[in-house]
Design an enzyme around this catalytic site. Structure first.
Site, PDB file in Angstrom:
ATOM      1  N   ASP A  37     -98.250  -9.820  64.231  1.00 48.98           N
ATOM      2  CA  ASP A  37     -97.643  -9.958  65.555  1.00 48.98           C
ATOM      3  C   ASP A  37     -96.157  -9.657  65.448  1.00 48.98           C
ATOM      4  O   ASP A  37     -95.554  -9.863  64.387  1.00 48.98           O
ATOM      5  CB  ASP A  37     -97.856 -11.366  66.109  1.00 48.98           C
ATOM      6  CG  ASP A  37     -97.811 -11.409  67.625  1.00 48.98           C
ATOM      7  OD1 ASP A  37     -96.728 -11.160  68.199  1.00 48.98           O
ATOM      8  OD2 ASP A  37     -98.855 -11.677  68.253  1.00 48.98           O
ATOM      9  N   ASP A  75     -94.031  -4.902  63.951  1.00 45.54           N
ATOM     10  CA  ASP A  75     -94.038  -4.269  65.268  1.00 45.54           C
ATOM     11  C   ASP A  75     -95.033  -3.111  65.233  1.00 45.54           C
ATOM     12  O   ASP A  75     -94.882  -2.192  64.417  1.00 45.54           O
ATOM     13  CB  ASP A  75     -92.622  -3.762  65.581  1.00 45.54           C
ATOM     14  CG  ASP A  75     -92.452  -3.301  67.017  1.00 45.54           C
ATOM     15  OD1 ASP A  75     -93.459  -2.993  67.682  1.00 45.54           O
ATOM     16  OD2 ASP A  75     -91.282  -3.231  67.463  1.00 45.54           O
ATOM     17  N   SER A 155    -108.107  -2.245  79.271  1.00 48.43           N
ATOM     18  CA  SER A 155    -107.937  -3.083  80.456  1.00 48.43           C
ATOM     19  C   SER A 155    -108.776  -2.485  81.576  1.00 48.43           C
ATOM     20  O   SER A 155    -109.209  -1.330  81.501  1.00 48.43           O
ATOM     21  CB  SER A 155    -106.458  -3.088  80.856  1.00 48.43           C
ATOM     22  OG  SER A 155    -106.268  -3.576  82.166  1.00 48.43           O
ATOM     23  N   TYR A 173     -98.310   0.992  81.802  1.00 53.14           N
ATOM     24  CA  TYR A 173     -99.489   0.176  81.481  1.00 53.14           C
ATOM     25  C   TYR A 173    -100.778   0.938  81.790  1.00 53.14           C
ATOM     26  O   TYR A 173    -101.679   1.027  80.959  1.00 53.14           O
ATOM     27  CB  TYR A 173     -99.441  -1.135  82.269  1.00 53.14           C
ATOM     28  CG  TYR A 173    -100.446  -2.156  81.794  1.00 53.14           C
ATOM     29  CD1 TYR A 173    -100.142  -3.005  80.739  1.00 53.14           C
ATOM     30  CD2 TYR A 173    -101.695  -2.275  82.396  1.00 53.14           C
ATOM     31  CE1 TYR A 173    -101.060  -3.946  80.286  1.00 53.14           C
ATOM     32  CE2 TYR A 173    -102.607  -3.210  81.956  1.00 53.14           C
ATOM     33  CZ  TYR A 173    -102.289  -4.038  80.902  1.00 53.14           C
ATOM     34  OH  TYR A 173    -103.213  -4.962  80.457  1.00 53.14           O
ATOM     35  N   LYS A 177    -103.365   2.369  78.944  1.00 51.04           N
ATOM     36  CA  LYS A 177    -104.723   1.838  78.861  1.00 51.04           C
ATOM     37  C   LYS A 177    -105.771   2.929  79.074  1.00 51.04           C
ATOM     38  O   LYS A 177    -106.860   2.871  78.499  1.00 51.04           O
ATOM     39  CB  LYS A 177    -104.899   0.703  79.862  1.00 51.04           C
ATOM     40  CG  LYS A 177    -104.055  -0.533  79.550  1.00 51.04           C
ATOM     41  CD  LYS A 177    -104.306  -1.093  78.160  1.00 51.04           C
ATOM     42  CE  LYS A 177    -103.584  -2.403  77.920  1.00 51.04           C
ATOM     43  NZ  LYS A 177    -103.853  -2.979  76.591  1.00 51.04           N
ATOM     44  N   VAL A 206    -106.747 -12.238  82.248  1.00 53.73           N
ATOM     45  CA  VAL A 206    -107.137 -13.345  81.374  1.00 53.73           C
ATOM     46  C   VAL A 206    -105.995 -14.361  81.371  1.00 53.73           C
ATOM     47  O   VAL A 206    -104.820 -13.994  81.469  1.00 53.73           O
ATOM     48  CB  VAL A 206    -107.408 -12.841  79.936  1.00 53.73           C
ATOM     49  CG1 VAL A 206    -107.858 -13.987  79.037  1.00 53.73           C
ATOM     50  CG2 VAL A 206    -108.445 -11.724  79.952  1.00 53.73           C
TER      51      VAL A 206
END
Length: 273
Positions: A37, A75, A155, A173, A177, A206
Site C-alpha cells: 500500500d 506506490d 468498477s 476514473y 476503469k 462499497v
C-alpha cells in the site's frame, strides 16, 4: 483445510477497506500474503488515504489467522518500488499464485482546482498501477509453471459512463476503469498458455473511506444529477467488503478454474438499470 491452502496472494491497496478484507479472508482460507500500500497522501485525492498504522493493522489481522504476511509501503505508480516490494515478499514466502490488483483512488473533489492533475493521478494509479502490478508478478508465475489467477479491480464505471460530468477526476476514473478491462483481455490471452487466469471485478459503491467521507456529499451537491445516475437497481445504497471479497475468493479458487477473460459485475443491478 481452506480453499487456498499453501498459496500466496499478492494484493495491492491492502492497508484497509477492500484490500485488507481480501487479505484477511484469503488468510482464513490458508493463503500467505504479500501486502502493498502507498500509506501516504496524493494531493488531488480529497479524502484521507491509508497510513502506515493501517498497514500494520492488516499485518496483525493476517497473523492472527495463523498466516504469514510480508507488508511493504510502495506506490503502484512506481514500477521499480512495486517490483522491490513484490520481490521482498517472494524471497520470504517463496512463491506467488494469486494477484489482486486492488489499489485505486477517486479524485472526486467538490471544488476541483487542477483537473489535469486529477486526471493524470487517477490514470497513473488506477490504470498504470494495475499494469505494474501484473508485470511485477507475471514473470515469476510463468516461471513457476503452476498456473494461477489474477483479479483486476475495475468498477461499474468500467462498464458504464453513467454520471459523466467532465471533471478531471471522474474522466480519469471512468477511463482508467474501462482501460483495466482492456488490460485484462490482453493479459487473459497472454497468460492462458501458462494456465494463469485473468478476470476483472466490477463493484458498485462499497462502504470504504473512498466513498464514505465528507467530500462525496459535497461532490454530489455540486452535481445533483449524479445521485440518480449512480443509483443501483436493487434497493441497496452500498455494499459491504465481504460482497466483493466473496467474488474475489471464487475467481481465484479452483471453483472458477475455467473462468478467464470475464468482466464480473457485483453491482446490485447497476449495469442493467
Amino acid at each position: 483445510m481452506g480453499s487456498l491452502d499453501g498459496k500466496v496472494a499478492f494484493i495491492t491497496g491492502a492497508a484497509r477497506a477492500q484490500g485488507r478484507n481480501h487479505a484477511v479472508r484469503m488468510a482464513e482460507e490458508g493463503a500467505d500474503i504479500i501486502a502493498v500500500d502507498l500509506c501516504d497522501q496524493i494531493d488531488t485525492v480529497p479524502y484521507q488515504m491509508s497510513t502506515p498504522d493501517d498497514l500494520d493493522e492488516t499485518v496483525g489481522m493476517v497473523e492472527a489467522r495463523g498466516r504469514r504476511i510480508v507488508a511493504r509501503e510502495a506506490d503502484v505508480r512506481d514500477p521499480l518500488a512495486l517490483q522491490a516490494a513484490f520481490d521482498a515478499g517472494l524471497t520470504e514466502l517463496g512463491r506467488v499464485d494469486i494477484v489482486v490488483a486492488n489499489a485505486g483512488i477517486a479524485a472526486l473533489a467538490p471544488e476541483e482546482t487542477d483537473p489535469v492533475q486529477a486526471f493524470n493521478d487517477t490514470i497513473a494509479t488506477n490504470l498504470a498501477g494495475v499494469r505494474h502490478t501484473v508485470h511485477a508478478a507475471a514473470p515469476t508465475m510463468i516461471e513457476q509453471n503452476r498456473g494461477g489467477a489474477m483479479v483486476l479491480t475495475s468498477s461499474t464505471q468500467g462498464l458504464s459512463g453513467r454520471g459523466g460530468n467532465g471533471t478531471g477526476g471522474l474522466d480519469g476514473y471512468t477511463a482508467a476503469k474501462h482501460g483495466v478491462v482492456g488490460l485484462m483481455r490482453s493479459y487473459a490471452n497472454w497468460l492462458a498458455p501458462h494456465g494463469i487466469r485473468v478476470n476483472t471485478l466490477h463493484p458498485t459503491a462499497v462502504r470504504t473511506p473512498m466513498v464514505e467521507n465528507e467530500t462525496v456529499p459535497a461532490f454530489m451537491k455540486d452535481y445533483p444529477d449524479m445521485a440518480n445516475a449512480m443509483a443501483n437497481l436493487l434497493p441497496v445504497e452500498m455494499m459491504d467488503h465481504d460482497d466483493t471479497t466473496n467474488a474475489v475468493l471464487w475467481l481465484v479458487s479452483d471453483r472458477a478454474r475455467y473462468v478467464t477473460g470475464v468482466t464480473l459485475p457485483v453491482d446490485a443491478g447497476f449495469c442493467v438499470r
